[in-house]
Design a protein around this motif. Structure first.
Motif, short mmCIF file in Angstrom:
data_model
loop_
_atom_site.label_atom_id
_atom_site.label_comp_id
_atom_site.label_asym_id
_atom_site.label_seq_id
_atom_site.Cartn_x
_atom_site.Cartn_y
_atom_site.Cartn_z
N GLY A 18 0.79 -1.21 0.00
CA GLY A 18 0.00 0.00 0.00
C GLY A 18 0.83 1.27 0.00
O GLY A 18 0.32 2.35 0.26
N ILE A 19 2.12 1.14 -0.31
CA ILE A 19 3.05 2.28 -0.36
C ILE A 19 3.26 2.66 -1.82
O ILE A 19 3.40 1.81 -2.69
CB ILE A 19 4.39 1.91 0.31
N VAL A 20 3.32 3.97 -2.07
CA VAL A 20 3.52 4.44 -3.45
C VAL A 20 4.82 3.89 -4.00
O VAL A 20 5.89 4.02 -3.39
CB VAL A 20 3.49 5.99 -3.51
N TYR A 21 4.73 3.28 -5.17
CA TYR A 21 5.88 2.77 -5.89
C TYR A 21 6.77 3.94 -6.29
O TYR A 21 6.28 4.97 -6.77
CB TYR A 21 5.40 1.99 -7.12
N TYR A 22 8.08 3.81 -6.09
CA TYR A 22 9.00 4.94 -6.21
C TYR A 22 8.92 5.67 -7.54
O TYR A 22 9.00 6.89 -7.60
CB TYR A 22 10.44 4.49 -5.93
N ALA A 23 8.73 4.97 -8.64
CA ALA A 23 8.70 5.62 -9.96
C ALA A 23 7.47 6.51 -10.13
O ALA A 23 7.48 7.43 -10.96
CB ALA A 23 8.74 4.57 -11.06
N ASN A 24 6.44 6.27 -9.35
CA ASN A 24 5.23 7.08 -9.49
C ASN A 24 5.44 8.51 -9.03
O ASN A 24 4.74 9.42 -9.49
CB ASN A 24 4.05 6.43 -8.76
N TYR A 25 6.40 8.76 -8.15
CA TYR A 25 6.70 10.14 -7.78
C TYR A 25 7.15 10.93 -9.00
O TYR A 25 6.84 12.11 -9.13
CB TYR A 25 7.77 10.21 -6.69
#
Length: 132
Positions: A18-25
């Protein structure tokens, strides 16, 4: 010049925890930059028709804290440098005032052959108040 872009984290943005995947930033800050460019009156479709497009030349990123599913985030973009050939922007992604992600992004323009070209005149000549 500062621009604020609100967004919400969707399930598809996250990993199994449930944590934002790093590339989505990187996607979030790209959306915010596109929104800012549109807001200041730059027509990227017209630029493309003239054979000019924006390209990320460099990015420095710091992942400071995780964002999670359903968080309401703010992406703040601040223009820190504008030259005839490039723009440098500081971008942050925050939740409730806490910075989760910070980046410094250098944008250039490239022409039809993929070669660097000057920023469009309508951007270079704009009376922009640049933050230091």
């Amino acid at each position: 010049m500062m621009h604020r872009f609100p967004l919400r984290v969707y399930y598809e943005d996250t990993d199994m925890a449930g944590i934002v995947y790093y590339a989505n930033y990187l996607r979030y800050i790209e959306r915010a930059r596109s929104d800012w460019v549109r807001e200041i009156g730059i027509d990227q479709q017209a630029m493309k028709a003239r054979g000019i497009v924006f390209a990320v030349r460099r990015i420095e990123a710091d992942y400071l804290q995780p964002a999670r599913f359903d968080d309401e985030l703010d992406v703040v973009t601040t223009l820190t440098q504008l030259t005839p050939a490039r723009m440098v922007m500081a971008q942050t992604v925050s939740r409730d005032g806490d910075v989760l992600f910070a980046a410094v992004v250098t944008i250039a323009c490239i022409g039809a052959g993929g070669k660097p070209v000057r920023l469009p005149a309508e951007l270079r000549l704009m009376p922009i108040s640049v933050a230091s």
